[in-house]
Design an enzyme around this catalytic site. Structure first.
Site, mmCIF file in Angstrom:
data_model
loop_
_atom_site.group_PDB
_atom_site.id
_atom_site.type_symbol
_atom_site.label_atom_id
_atom_site.label_comp_id
_atom_site.label_asym_id
_atom_site.label_seq_id
_atom_site.Cartn_x
_atom_site.Cartn_y
_atom_site.Cartn_z
ATOM 1 N N PHE A 9 5.081 3.191 -10.232
ATOM 2 C CA PHE A 9 5.044 4.048 -9.031
ATOM 3 C C PHE A 9 6.386 4.031 -8.550
ATOM 4 O O PHE A 9 7.212 2.909 -7.902
ATOM 5 C CB PHE A 9 4.002 3.399 -7.853
ATOM 6 C CG PHE A 9 4.067 4.319 -6.722
ATOM 7 C CD1 PHE A 9 3.136 5.430 -6.584
ATOM 8 C CD2 PHE A 9 5.248 4.172 -5.867
ATOM 9 C CE1 PHE A 9 3.146 6.335 -5.523
ATOM 10 C CE2 PHE A 9 5.062 4.958 -4.705
ATOM 11 C CZ PHE A 9 4.026 6.103 -4.287
ATOM 12 N N ASP A 18 13.796 -0.382 -9.674
ATOM 13 C CA ASP A 18 13.082 0.290 -8.347
ATOM 14 C C ASP A 18 12.808 -0.913 -7.631
ATOM 15 O O ASP A 18 11.746 -1.654 -7.756
ATOM 16 C CB ASP A 18 12.266 1.307 -8.795
ATOM 17 C CG ASP A 18 11.450 1.571 -7.484
ATOM 18 O OD1 ASP A 18 11.545 1.006 -6.481
ATOM 19 O OD2 ASP A 18 10.705 2.782 -7.480
ATOM 20 N N LYS A 74 11.731 0.797 2.414
ATOM 21 C CA LYS A 74 10.948 0.023 3.254
ATOM 22 C C LYS A 74 11.484 -1.122 4.054
ATOM 23 O O LYS A 74 11.967 -0.665 4.973
ATOM 24 C CB LYS A 74 9.731 -0.628 2.108
ATOM 25 C CG LYS A 74 8.745 0.559 1.259
ATOM 26 C CD LYS A 74 7.696 -0.419 0.442
ATOM 27 C CE LYS A 74 6.822 0.681 -0.113
ATOM 28 N NZ LYS A 74 5.524 0.959 0.512
ATOM 29 N N THR A 130 22.135 16.801 4.089
ATOM 30 C CA THR A 130 22.519 16.777 5.254
ATOM 31 C C THR A 130 22.881 15.310 6.006
ATOM 32 O O THR A 130 23.893 15.015 6.419
ATOM 33 C CB THR A 130 21.600 17.537 6.248
ATOM 34 O OG1 THR A 130 21.434 18.977 5.888
ATOM 35 C CG2 THR A 130 22.152 17.568 7.739
#
Lengths: 489, 489
Positions: A206, A315, A346, A370
């Protein structure tokens, strides 16, 4: 009580309540869970119905009262008090309403940094470099560069771009400019400007739910159904037999099988001109079922990546920020050099990624948007990092984790018809149930007893407590878990 | 001074300084820009060099002092005072350090909502439905549903998924479950589970930089180079001749040509089995050069979308939140029904999208991620919406915009060798220069005179002031712009 039922390693631990709250706890915590209604209670039910008129809210379990929640305890709108071992899908680092977090924005400068959110890539505030250095780089896993982002998906999306950009820069050669054909073809999504590059990911992985990351996510069908995707290589991630010490040879063979597949896939995709620019991998596949792999697996994976000039992205969105007892889970792997990219979010409160100088684009405006993060989140993270360091929370996590793991192993022994494969590092722990329905039933019963835990994969229970989850919280969890197991056996 | 040089509509406007600051201004603004060093000054330069050791910072223009910046004035670390007509790439709604924003987190409940950021899809706080209703839905463009997200890219990414999910739900038929083959094939990125669906976008469009949105972005090569993409249909967006009133027939023909291409592309892609699930479009193509299209163009685009059962997504990330003098730019288009999806971010402070009931997935966990937005941002937006309503800021934007546009038209008349095609709505305005180099030179000279404006497309200058930019600020801008034009002519 579970402590009366358990034998072995935990025989001599003090009983619940006899442990003094240590310095790492958030002051003002209740003594334990306290459930006063069915969950969700009437007030939550009413709010769920209301929210459901505004958007698809079928995933909402209860409504919380964040004014009252404290430390490891989530308090809901019906007055139920839960011991929280899941912490908002693993995203609360030091418990609810930690005093160090509550005071951050009392400081005028920090409040203004929050309110005047800048375009950090164009007009950053005066202390931005210092904060990146003293907060983020102070916990970097050996990587010299860092970019901030908004969330886990966007951290991975941008890190993927860094992998592609760096791969093409190497192919093109140092100081070679983009060709006219690259400049024009990319504008209509065609090669060579939009090249046929791929990333290798793993079954069960994931990495997020936006389209790039979703192409590397393979944990649950409901995440992926109906969204177009990309023909990228997917290898098997090791699935170990437990206990590890009794299955060494089989698990080594599993490593070898998966690594051979990785190399085969890279060669196959490279051969057909869809070059593998990177390998993306979690140190522990979290959503996919808390699947671990050995340090040797990751060492060899890195060698394969280097051999084929693919970048290695680890990750750490869920595993990072101390939950495994080290700041970054992959620090357990003793890699010969740091990975090319490590992504986070997280519990880090801000998204982002650490990276090597090789992964830094030569031109500006390539890894750009941005906001590029949020100074307000970095000020909160600053307080979190300070608390982690001052209170030795990584040590606390290891102590809590040892207690929890020993308890889980004990319960697994007592309930071998229900549980198996206790695993994990620090307090980032999990145990398999024998089937999906049983897992959901256990989680539901735990909730009705005032304990929030999580599910992952098809039939695993995962624990994702905060870093201030202590031995006494572990004991409460184990006691309730034991009650539920006796209930369902 | 420009007011002495200008003729026509602006002859009788009061001189700078003679206008009283009205109730909509942020108290404490300086009287005008004040430049004390070259820009970037020595303090900025030192910080840029420092930041550049931490990441690729080639896009940074200066370092700001957000403790001192106020209202429409950005103050940098060298003490330079800029009138800000670009506002952090169009993302500051009511100026720097607005008192209503500074006091939001003085309220304990709101501070706790910020610090205890929840997983909003699982354990939202007690006032979440009420805030969604009273803040976001109170400014909805006729759409009954809203989801919050983290940023513009992630709002569009998730809205794209809603388009795909809804398209497949209609194809599959109401109440028909996912097939076993869909469930298994999606896990390895293959049809039918990962279907060959596409989205139609426009040349010149900008919808974000993550992989899904980047496939629909076609504004600048540097945004897209080296990142693999998707074979999705791309149509031409109208390019008008100005002034509009003198080029009616030609511009109508331009609309028709572009619309015919849209329909051709949809038919072509549908025919080859890569069905067009949606059309994504900006009301004014912003990054791509402030390209406008007529209400009739958008009305017909919606008819084409409906005819081919494609959803219509209007991306108001840059145009939304009042900048055009209406809350949403597409409200100028008098569409026969609201678009299926309207995405937002930037001045809305939170990302997200409004949508129809049709775009709501039947199952939970499909449009989902850990945070799903941020309650802290919604509390800030609540204050912004209150100020917009109480101070009639949309009216202020129209008044300021009229003044600015008249001044730009006047300057265009005086400097027809330098400027053309003044356009836009409200204070969301732009003007073309005759070439790229000239545009960059003008922007640079404006900055050295204490005015920040933006570039977009190849040779346009864009104005993106906050909603509290008033007539007197417009006058200062026009005066400085006039000076620069005289300088470069």
């Amino acid at each position: 009580m579970w402590s009366r039922q358990l034998n072995g390693v935990l025989k001599n631990v003090p009983k619940i309540g006899s442990l003094r709250t240590t310095a790492t706890a958030v002051p003002g915590e209740p003594k334990g869970p306290n459930i006063v209604t069915a969950v969700p209670g009437p007030a939550s039910k009413k709010l769920i119905a209301d929210l459901n008129t505004i958007n698809q809210s079928g995933s909402v379990q209860l409504f919380a009262d964040y004014d009252k929640s404290i430390g490891n305890y989530l308090i809901d709108v019906d007055g139920n008090v839960f011991l929280d071992a899941f912490t908002q899908i693993s995203s609360i680092p030091i418990g609810y309403n930690h005093p160090e977090l509550l005071k951050v924005f009392h400081e005028d400068h920090k409040l203004k940094a929050l309110v005047n959110r800048p375009a950090l890539g164009v007009y950053p505030g005066k202390d931005w470099p210092e904060k990146l250095r003293n907060v983020l780089l102070s916990v970097s896993p050996g990587l010299p560069q860092v970019m901030t982002m908004m969330c886990g998906s966007c951290s991975n999306e941008n890190a993927y771009k860094a992998l592609f950009i760096s791969y093409r820069a190497k192919e093109r050669g140092e100081n070679v400019d983009f060709s006219e054909l690259e400049n024009t073809s990319c504008m209509v999504n065609k090669p060579p400007g939009s090249p046929n590059l791929t990333l290798l990911s793993f079954h069960g992985a994931f990495h997020g739910r936006t389209m790039g990351t979703l192409a590397t996510t393979h944990s649950k069908a409901i995440h992926k159904l109906d969204v177009p995707s990309l023909d990228w290589p997917i290898a098997h991630f090791p699935r170990y037999k437990y206990p590890l010490e009794e299955n060494v040879r089989e698990n080594q063979a599993e490593d070898q099988k998966c690594l051979a597949e990785v190399e085969d896939l890279i060669e196959k995709y490279n051969k057909k001109g869809t070059y593998v620019a990177g390998i993306v991998v979690e140190p522990i596949q979290s959503e996919g079922g808390d699947n671990e792999a050995s340090p040797e697996f990751f060492q060899e994976l890195q060698r394969i990546a280097k051999k084929h000039r693919a970048g290695l992205l680890i990750d750490e969105v869920q595993t990072g920020a101390g939950a495994t007892g080290k700041m970054w889970c992959h620090e357990y792997f003793n890699l010969e050099s740091p990975p090319d990219i490590v992504t986070f979010s997280k519990k880090m409160l801000t998204g982002g990624f650490f990276h090597t100088l090789d992964m830094r684009p030569k031109h500006p405006y390539r890894i750009f948007n941005t906001w590029l993060g949020d100074p307000g989140k970095l000020f909160l993270l600053e307080a979190v990092v300070k608390v982690i360091k001052q209170q030795n929370l990584l040590e606390q996590v290891q102590k809590t984790g040892n207690r929890l793991k020993a308890g889980l192993l004990d319960l697994e022994k007592q309930h071998s018809n229900l549980l198996n494969s206790t695993r994990g590092r620090g307090s980032f722990l999990s145990v398999n149930t024998t089937d999906h329905g049983l897992r959901d039933k256990i989680l539901e019963k735990l909730k009705q007893k005032g304990v929030i835990a999580g599910g992952c994969g098809d039939h695993a229970i995962r624990l994702r407590p905060s870093l201030v989850f202590q031995e006494q919280h572990a004991d409460i969890f184990l006691d309730k878990f034991s009650q539920v197991l006796n209930d369902v056996k």
